[in-house]
Design a protein around this motif. Structure first.
Motif, PDB file in Angstrom:
ATOM      1  N   HIS A  41       0.907  -1.221  -0.053  1.00  0.00           N
ATOM      2  CA  HIS A  41      -0.027   0.080   0.151  1.00  0.00           C
ATOM      3  C   HIS A  41       0.724   1.213  -0.133  1.00  0.00           C
ATOM      4  O   HIS A  41       1.982   1.306   0.346  1.00  0.00           O
ATOM      5  CB  HIS A  41      -0.936   0.065   1.117  1.00  0.00           C
ATOM      6  N   LEU A  42       0.285   2.123  -0.687  1.00  0.00           N
ATOM      7  CA  LEU A  42       0.913   3.540  -0.771  1.00  0.00           C
ATOM      8  C   LEU A  42       0.539   4.522   0.349  1.00  0.00           C
ATOM      9  O   LEU A  42      -0.596   4.702   0.897  1.00  0.00           O
ATOM     10  CB  LEU A  42       0.636   4.257  -2.052  1.00  0.00           C
ATOM     11  N   PHE A  43       1.614   4.996   0.955  1.00  0.00           N
ATOM     12  CA  PHE A  43       1.355   6.058   2.155  1.00  0.00           C
ATOM     13  C   PHE A  43       2.098   7.236   1.967  1.00  0.00           C
ATOM     14  O   PHE A  43       2.992   7.431   1.166  1.00  0.00           O
ATOM     15  CB  PHE A  43       1.903   5.450   3.526  1.00  0.00           C
ATOM     16  N   ARG A  44       1.457   8.326   2.572  1.00  0.00           N
ATOM     17  CA  ARG A  44       1.872   9.804   2.364  1.00  0.00           C
ATOM     18  C   ARG A  44       2.076  10.341   4.003  1.00  0.00           C
ATOM     19  O   ARG A  44       1.035  10.345   4.701  1.00  0.00           O
ATOM     20  CB  ARG A  44       0.996  10.541   1.542  1.00  0.00           C
ATOM     21  N   LEU A  45       3.175  11.185   4.184  1.00  0.00           N
ATOM     22  CA  LEU A  45       3.189  11.578   5.473  1.00  0.00           C
ATOM     23  C   LEU A  45       3.371  13.180   5.387  1.00  0.00           C
ATOM     24  O   LEU A  45       4.374  13.284   4.563  1.00  0.00           O
ATOM     25  CB  LEU A  45       4.109  10.952   6.450  1.00  0.00           C
ATOM     26  N   SER A  46       2.744  14.266   5.751  1.00  0.00           N
ATOM     27  CA  SER A  46       3.036  15.459   5.763  1.00  0.00           C
ATOM     28  C   SER A  46       3.253  16.041   7.269  1.00  0.00           C
ATOM     29  O   SER A  46       2.249  16.667   7.753  1.00  0.00           O
ATOM     30  CB  SER A  46       1.695  16.330   5.076  1.00  0.00           C
ATOM     31  N   PRO A  47       4.602  15.674   7.648  1.00  0.00           N
ATOM     32  CA  PRO A  47       4.593  16.177   9.020  1.00  0.00           C
ATOM     33  C   PRO A  47       4.822  17.632   9.412  1.00  0.00           C
ATOM     34  O   PRO A  47       5.151  18.299   8.540  1.00  0.00           O
ATOM     35  CB  PRO A  47       6.163  15.492   9.353  1.00  0.00           C
ATOM     36  N   GLY A  48       4.465  17.926  10.553  1.00  0.00           N
ATOM     37  CA  GLY A  48       4.742  19.439  11.075  1.00  0.00           C
ATOM     38  C   GLY A  48       5.878  19.712  11.224  1.00  0.00           C
ATOM     39  O   GLY A  48       6.349  20.711  11.156  1.00  0.00           O
ATOM     40  N   LEU A  49       6.793  18.758  11.381  1.00  0.00           N
ATOM     41  CA  LEU A  49       8.315  18.770  11.575  1.00  0.00           C
ATOM     42  C   LEU A  49       9.013  17.619  11.298  1.00  0.00           C
ATOM     43  O   LEU A  49       8.647  16.319  11.494  1.00  0.00           O
ATOM     44  CB  LEU A  49       8.538  19.092  13.212  1.00  0.00           C
ATOM     45  N   THR A  50      10.129  17.675  10.457  1.00  0.00           N
ATOM     46  CA  THR A  50      10.845  16.806  10.134  1.00  0.00           C
ATOM     47  C   THR A  50      12.313  16.869  10.835  1.00  0.00           C
ATOM     48  O   THR A  50      13.009  17.828  10.736  1.00  0.00           O
ATOM     49  CB  THR A  50      11.125  16.762   8.645  1.00  0.00           C
ATOM     50  N   VAL A  51      12.923  15.802  11.367  1.00  0.00           N
ATOM     51  CA  VAL A  51      14.175  15.795  12.151  1.00  0.00           C
ATOM     52  C   VAL A  51      14.966  15.001  11.400  1.00  0.00           C
ATOM     53  O   VAL A  51      14.878  13.720  10.994  1.00  0.00           O
ATOM     54  CB  VAL A  51      13.769  15.268  13.431  1.00  0.00           C
ATOM     55  N   VAL A  52      16.096  15.647  11.113  1.00  0.00           N
ATOM     56  CA  VAL A  52      17.220  14.932  10.207  1.00  0.00           C
ATOM     57  C   VAL A  52      18.422  14.370  11.202  1.00  0.00           C
ATOM     58  O   VAL A  52      18.647  14.892  11.880  1.00  0.00           O
ATOM     59  CB  VAL A  52      17.840  15.706   9.075  1.00  0.00           C
ATOM     60  N   ASP A  53      18.721  13.033  11.002  1.00  0.00           N
ATOM     61  CA  ASP A  53      19.882  12.505  11.698  1.00  0.00           C
ATOM     62  C   ASP A  53      21.253  13.196  11.243  1.00  0.00           C
ATOM     63  O   ASP A  53      21.235  14.321  10.340  1.00  0.00           O
ATOM     64  CB  ASP A  53      20.167  11.189  11.556  1.00  0.00           C
ATOM     65  N   GLU A  54      22.484  12.860  12.164  1.00  0.00           N
ATOM     66  CA  GLU A  54      23.687  13.454  11.694  1.00  0.00           C
ATOM     67  C   GLU A  54      24.564  12.410  11.692  1.00  0.00           C
ATOM     68  O   GLU A  54      24.535  11.290  12.175  1.00  0.00           O
ATOM     69  CB  GLU A  54      23.932  14.382  13.167  1.00  0.00           C
ATOM     70  N   ILE A  55      25.650  12.909  11.088  1.00  0.00           N
ATOM     71  CA  ILE A  55      26.937  11.757  10.993  1.00  0.00           C
ATOM     72  C   ILE A  55      28.163  12.212  12.032  1.00  0.00           C
ATOM     73  O   ILE A  55      28.026  13.618  12.321  1.00  0.00           O
ATOM     74  CB  ILE A  55      27.676  11.771   9.701  1.00  0.00           C
ATOM     75  N   LEU A  56      28.748  11.368  12.546  1.00  0.00           N
ATOM     76  CA  LEU A  56      29.490  11.820  13.619  1.00  0.00           C
ATOM     77  C   LEU A  56      31.129  11.684  13.142  1.00  0.00           C
ATOM     78  O   LEU A  56      31.198  10.618  12.322  1.00  0.00           O
ATOM     79  CB  LEU A  56      29.516  10.973  14.838  1.00  0.00           C
ATOM     80  N   SER A  57      32.236  12.811  12.893  1.00  0.00           N
ATOM     81  CA  SER A  57      33.344  12.535  12.579  1.00  0.00           C
ATOM     82  C   SER A  57      34.330  13.085  14.040  1.00  0.00           C
ATOM     83  O   SER A  57      34.000  13.718  14.693  1.00  0.00           O
ATOM     84  CB  SER A  57      33.551  13.114  11.269  1.00  0.00           C
ATOM     85  N   ALA A  58      35.506  12.452  13.510  1.00  0.00           N
ATOM     86  CA  ALA A  58      36.392  12.992  14.558  1.00  0.00           C
ATOM     87  C   ALA A  58      36.940  14.398  14.309  1.00  0.00           C
ATOM     88  O   ALA A  58      36.849  15.025  13.322  1.00  0.00           O
ATOM     89  CB  ALA A  58      37.725  12.060  14.665  1.00  0.00           C
TER      90      ALA A  58
END
Length: 260
Positions: A214-231
């Motif tokens: 099934h196809l789904f669609r989300l329209s969030p009030g807020l989108t939180v993006v992950d991060e990469i860690l580097s030295a």
């Protein structure tokens, strides 16, 4: 018997914890940091602040270290060296085709103050580990923040992820807690979701459920993006002088089953 002396590189909570345990063990401790001050109580440790490691010599007794501080050189001897340097975080906005705005923020921004960043209308979507393996620290912060939003702020929360690695300490329990709190976790093994951002910043996420089709669609009030860690640059330079292997992110010592 001569007291063991350990040099700890870093200005992190881990550096402070290592110093406390070594001091309790009766060791002498030197904390070396490129920063002008430390963010923890050094207790009885000796401080070398605003320094960078310039040279290292291995001796039968341990190590001779030469630090640079401006035009000045500082030397010391040690029987052990511990690396606890800090890391850098970089949000993955570009990887998801997103631009930071009021409706698209990084995980650090959200985790720092979920109460004020929580949207008044609409759901919250966390994007993590969709295009690369999620770091256990990032995954832990994601689930803890999601639980806070679902439990304390009664938000509809979604975590969109790829291979959910819960092998880190306590992550399996945290995963179960997130589900019990009402967080919806959606895993993508094959086809990734389509993510589109409108001119005013709103985000639409379209995806197909891999089980039902099934196809789904989300329209969030807020989108939180992950991060990469580097030295940090300091860690990379120190590891090079110490001749320690580094992983692709620059951290000292690559992943290995013999290193716990």
């Amino acid at each position: 018997m001569q007291t063991a002396k350990t040099v700890i590189f870093g200005n992190t909570d881990t550096a402070g914890q290592a110093a406390r345990e070594l001091l309790q063990n009766g060791d002498a401790v030197i904390i070396a940091s490129s920063q002008p001050e430390v963010n923890f109580d050094p207790e009885a440790a000796e401080l070398l602040l605003g320094v960078t490691l310039d040279k290292l010599k291995v001796t039968p007794q341990g190590y001779d270290l030469i630090f640079a501080k401006g035009m000045q050189n500082i030397t010391c001897k040690a029987t052990r060296i511990v690396l606890c340097d800090d890391y850098q975080r970089e949000p993955e906005f570009a990887r998801y085709g997103l631009i930071a705005c009021d409706r698209v923020i990084s995980l650090s921004e959200m985790a720092a103050n979920p109460e004020t960043r929580s949207p008044k209308n609409g759901s919250v979507v966390f994007l993590t580990g969709l295009f690369r393996e999620s770091n256990p620290l990032i995954l832990r912060e994601t689930m803890e923040t999601a639980i806070c939003l679902a439990d304390d702020h009664k938000q509809n929360v979604y975590i969109l992820t790829g291979n959910l690695k819960v092998a880190g300490q306590g992550l399996e329990a945290l995963y179960r807690e997130a589900k019990q709190a009402g967080v919806t976790l959606i895993k993508f093994n094959r086809e990734k979701p389509a993510i589109e951002q409108a001119e005013k910043g709103s985000v639409t996420i379209t995806f197909k459920d891999e089980i039902t089709g099934h196809l789904f669609r989300l329209s969030p009030g807020l989108t939180v993006v992950d991060e990469i860690l580097s030295a940090s640059e300091t860690t990379a330079k120190t590891a090079e002088i110490l001749s320690i292997h580094q992983d692709p992110q620059g951290f000292a010592q690559t992943d290995n089953v013999h290193r716990i």
